[in-house]
Write an enzyme that holds these catalytic residues in place. Structure first.
Site, PDB file in Angstrom:
ATOM      1  N   LYS A  78       0.836  -1.194   0.000  1.00 56.94           N
ATOM      2  CA  LYS A  78       0.000   0.000   0.000  1.00 56.94           C
ATOM      3  C   LYS A  78       0.874   1.248   0.000  1.00 56.94           C
ATOM      4  CE  LYS A  78      -3.821   2.106   2.649  1.00 56.94           C
ATOM      5  NZ  LYS A  78      -4.708   1.917   3.822  1.00 56.94           N
ATOM      6  N   SER A 149      -9.361   2.072   2.871  1.00 60.61           N
ATOM      7  CA  SER A 149      -8.463   2.828   2.023  1.00 60.61           C
ATOM      8  C   SER A 149      -7.419   1.986   1.296  1.00 60.61           C
ATOM      9  CB  SER A 149      -7.732   3.883   2.873  1.00 60.61           C
ATOM     10  OG  SER A 149      -6.993   3.256   3.915  1.00 60.61           O
ATOM     11  N   SER A 173     -10.085  -0.332   6.935  1.00 56.40           N
ATOM     12  CA  SER A 173      -9.392  -0.245   5.648  1.00 56.40           C
ATOM     13  C   SER A 173      -8.725  -1.525   5.183  1.00 56.40           C
ATOM     14  CB  SER A 173      -8.340   0.878   5.698  1.00 56.40           C
ATOM     15  OG  SER A 173      -8.956   2.120   5.896  1.00 56.40           O
TER      16      SER A 173
END
Length: 442
Positions: A78, A149, A173
């Site tokens: 990420k 996210s 997330s």
């Protein structure tokens, strides 16, 4: 032979360590998959195929006897996690096109030392704070969100573009994209894995998350990160027959959609059919305050976390982040302390309650992924478990009214990470086999 890109990490690992499958061949298979699919899924914020292949060739030169426990396993990262050889831009206009930070996050150091191939950076919402989606799409239906996210990490694993990916969780997330993309997603106990080198939103909440397509892969990663429980895991397989399994709807249940309601009942029926002792778990009334306390902690800690970026370039920050720095909700320090203290009191209460059961199941999301990619969806069912600091594991297997995936979450007491995975393996096998979801991804 199965196409290498479809292998789980645990399936690929013995082939890589023996040399039967080269790291370069594995990487080329994944890159081919990405070339075929990523114009739709859009999972990657930064990916350099030539750099991936050069790293793969270096790993192929490692003598067999010196190959690490993750030799050649590709990992998506990420884009809020520092990588010394790839830029980290946080999906922020402030950091777009800035030089690469020449440092690895602690988790990346651990993975590299174990032989992993750091593949590329996956998409995220801005600083992993907002719910503003795009460009990533759900691999099961491009008209829907993959969640966030950790959008790109969930989508990439779900679409067979990489076997393992890292996310983060401050609210939901990691778990939410796991459910929406039909994969396993694990948020370990808070601070069980170092957060050094991750963009900080909330020190009280931020936790590294891991995506995979099998529990065995998550167990492999848990050994790499040296997660441990005080009580050893039994050597025998978790037995569903006679297991005490609780279902906790929580105070957020009024948000449950038809897909979640059906999945909850189907899960109970499946477990009962295997001889499990299933019961409803009603949480004490004070747990209903956890959602509000979570909001206060995010606002209070976001106020300090983003002050520097606010002073640097306020106009480039999302209004949500600007508002936290400016304290537009007028959050008082007294209210913030009440949130800290209230959750601190609840954590041991939860640990004791959860310890009465072999597993506790709770919703991951209100329903299947919503239509549209402008929003990453609702994390309401996840935030309580994040602020309680407990391990949470999304288990896929169910389908909503449109045939899209829905998962349920296993939660446990703090630092019972391995027990959650141990129970999750047996429960996951049952849900994947009989839960009703059929993937149409080819």
């Amino acid at each position: 032979m199965i196409e290498p890109y479809r292998l789980t990490a645990s399936e690929a690992l013995p082939l890589l360590k023996s040399g039967e499958l080269t790291v370069e061949a594995y990487a080329r298979s994944l890159l081919s998959r990405i070339a075929q699919r990523d114009h739709v899924v859009k999972a990657w914020a930064n990916l350099d195929p030539e750099f991936v292949l050069s790293q793969a060739r270096e790993l192929d030169q490692v003598p067999l006897e010196k190959r690490g426990p993750l030799h050649g396993i590709p990992v998506g990262v990420k884009d809020v996690i520092f990588t010394k050889d790839m830029p980290t831009a946080f999906n922020s206009a402030i950091y777009r096109d800035t030089p690469t930070q020449l440092v690895d996050a602690a988790c990346i150091i651990t993975l590299r030392a174990s032989g992993a191939l750091i593949f590329g950076k996956t998409t995220t919402t801005e600083f992993a704070v907002t719910t503003v989606g795009g460009p990533s799409t759900n691999p099961h239906d491009e008209s829907r969100t993959p969640g966030g996210s950790s959008s790109g990490s969930g989508a990439a694993v779900g679409d067979f573009q990489v076997p393992i990916a890292l996310g983060t969780q401050t609210g939901g997330s990691t778990i939410r994209p796991g459910s929406y993309n039909g994969i396993y997603a694990f948020k370990p106990t808070w601070n069980a894995i170092s957060r050094e080198g991750l963009a900080i939103y909330s020190l009280t909440l931020d936790t590294l998350g891991i995506y995979a397509r099998s529990i065995t892969d998550l167990q492999l990663l848990s050994s790499i990160f040296r997660l441990s429980d005080d009580t050893p895991i039994p050597s025998s397989t978790f037995q569903l027959h006679g297991a005490r399994i609780a279902f906790a709807k929580t105070h957020v249940w009024p948000k449950a959609g038809p897909g979640l309601k059906a999945a909850f009942e189907k899960a109970k029926e499946l477990l009962k059919s295997k001889g499990a002792v299933v019961e409803e778990l009603e949480l004490p009334e004070e747990f209903a305050r956890a959602s509000e306390w979570h909001r206060r902690v995010c606002e209070g800690e976001g106020r300090s976390s983003f002050l520097g970026n606010y002073l640097l370039a306020k106009e480039k920050l999302d209004p949500l982040i600007q508002g936290q720095v400016e304290n537009t909700t007028n959050l008082t320090r007294k209210a913030q302390l009440e949130a800290y203290d209230g959750c601190a009191k609840l954590r041991p209460v939860w640990d004791e309650m959860a310890s009465r059961y072999d597993a506790v199941l709770t919703p991951s999301v209100p329903d299947e992924a919503p239509v549209g990619i402008k929003s990453t969806g609702d994390a309401s069912f996840c935030s309580m478990w994040t602020i309680l600091h407990v391990p949470a594991l999304n288990i896929p297997g169910f389908a909503g009214e449109n045939g899209l995936p829905i998962g349920l979450t296993i939660v446990g007491p703090r630092y019972h990470d391995l027990h959650v995975l141990y129970a999750g393996k047996a429960i996951g096998e049952l849900f994947e086999k009989e839960g009703g979801f059929v993937s149409k991804i080819v």
